[in-house]
Design a protein around this motif. Structure first.
Motif, PDB file in Angstrom:
ATOM      1  N   GLY A 210       0.630  -1.239  -0.016  1.00  7.71           N
ATOM      2  CA  GLY A 210      -0.028  -0.015  -0.092  1.00  7.71           C
ATOM      3  C   GLY A 210       0.622   1.158  -0.170  1.00  7.71           C
ATOM      4  O   GLY A 210       1.973   1.252  -0.431  1.00  7.71           O
ATOM      5  N   CYS A 211       0.315   2.334   0.307  1.00 10.90           N
ATOM      6  CA  CYS A 211       0.746   3.488   0.135  1.00 10.90           C
ATOM      7  C   CYS A 211       1.128   4.136   1.521  1.00 10.90           C
ATOM      8  O   CYS A 211       0.201   3.903   2.758  1.00 10.90           O
ATOM      9  N   THR A 212       2.031   5.135   1.807  1.00 11.42           N
ATOM     10  CA  THR A 212       2.062   5.697   3.296  1.00 11.42           C
ATOM     11  C   THR A 212       1.076   6.636   3.196  1.00 11.42           C
ATOM     12  O   THR A 212       0.949   7.241   2.256  1.00 11.42           O
ATOM     13  N   SER A 213       0.611   7.120   4.653  1.00 14.23           N
ATOM     14  CA  SER A 213      -0.469   7.770   4.796  1.00 14.23           C
ATOM     15  C   SER A 213      -0.543   8.439   6.049  1.00 14.23           C
ATOM     16  O   SER A 213       0.385   8.145   6.879  1.00 14.23           O
ATOM     17  N   VAL A 214      -1.337   9.722   6.380  1.00 16.99           N
ATOM     18  CA  VAL A 214      -1.471  10.273   7.471  1.00 16.99           C
ATOM     19  C   VAL A 214      -2.900  10.516   7.550  1.00 16.99           C
ATOM     20  O   VAL A 214      -3.788  10.612   6.738  1.00 16.99           O
TER      21      VAL A 214
END
Length: 173
Positions: free
Chosen positions: A158-162
């Motif tokens: 997946g992707c890094t996120s905040v």
């Protein structure tokens, strides 16, 4: 970081020992980098995304109980309060709280759901219905967190996120 160094040695036995040690260290370094890249981990922080996530301001414009039982209809505004253009995506995870978390839709491997590029001062608005199973009957004041994904840091995991939390609370009735 380990670096291969050229050594000048006096005899053949010492030369073999230096090559063997340097080769093993270099091999471990390459293997570790491959594992981290394949797992979707960030090898280097992304300062542009860090700054962008701090520049985003989420506001709940409207919130009302949905016709669907256990859901709330929301209208959100996400505004870039920074000086640079923000390039990011809305991710799938949401969290709704009335002081305690009453609903949380979380995804382990977030992906880009809606891509956005917001120039300084620009905002987007959107509506969505979120399942809120633990919200008490009657009036309740809620706050929402929306996942923002870094489209430049995506891998198999997946992707890094905040999470960007709304600056306001909104009454739901």
């Amino acid at each position: 970081m380990n670096l291969a160094v050229l050594h000048v040695v006096a005899d053949e036995h010492s030369a073999r020992r230096v090559v063997r040690r340097t080769g093993a260290v270099l091999g471990r370094t390459i293997a570790m980098a491959g594992l981290m890249a394949g797992s979707g981990c960030e090898l280097m922080p992304d300062p542009e995304f860090s700054a962008a996530s701090r520049a985003l301001a989420l506001v709940i414009v409207e919130a009302s109980r949905s016709q669907s039982v256990g859901s709330v209809d929301f209208e959100f505004q996400l505004k870039n309060q920074g000086e640079s253009t923000v390039r990011a995506c809305l991710g799938p995870s949401r969290s709704v709280s009335d002081g305690t978390t009453v609903s949380s839709e979380s995804v382990n491997h977030p992906r880009c759901i809606r891509e956005l590029a917001l120039s300084s001062g620009e905002a987007i608005r959107w509506r969505e219905t979120i399942k809120v199973t633990g919200l008490r009957a009657g009036r309740a004041e809620v706050q929402v967190a929306v996942e923002v994904v870094n489209p430049r840091r995506c891998g198999k995991a997946g992707c890094t996120s905040v999470q960007v939390t709304s600056q306001n609370k909104r009454e739901v009735h």
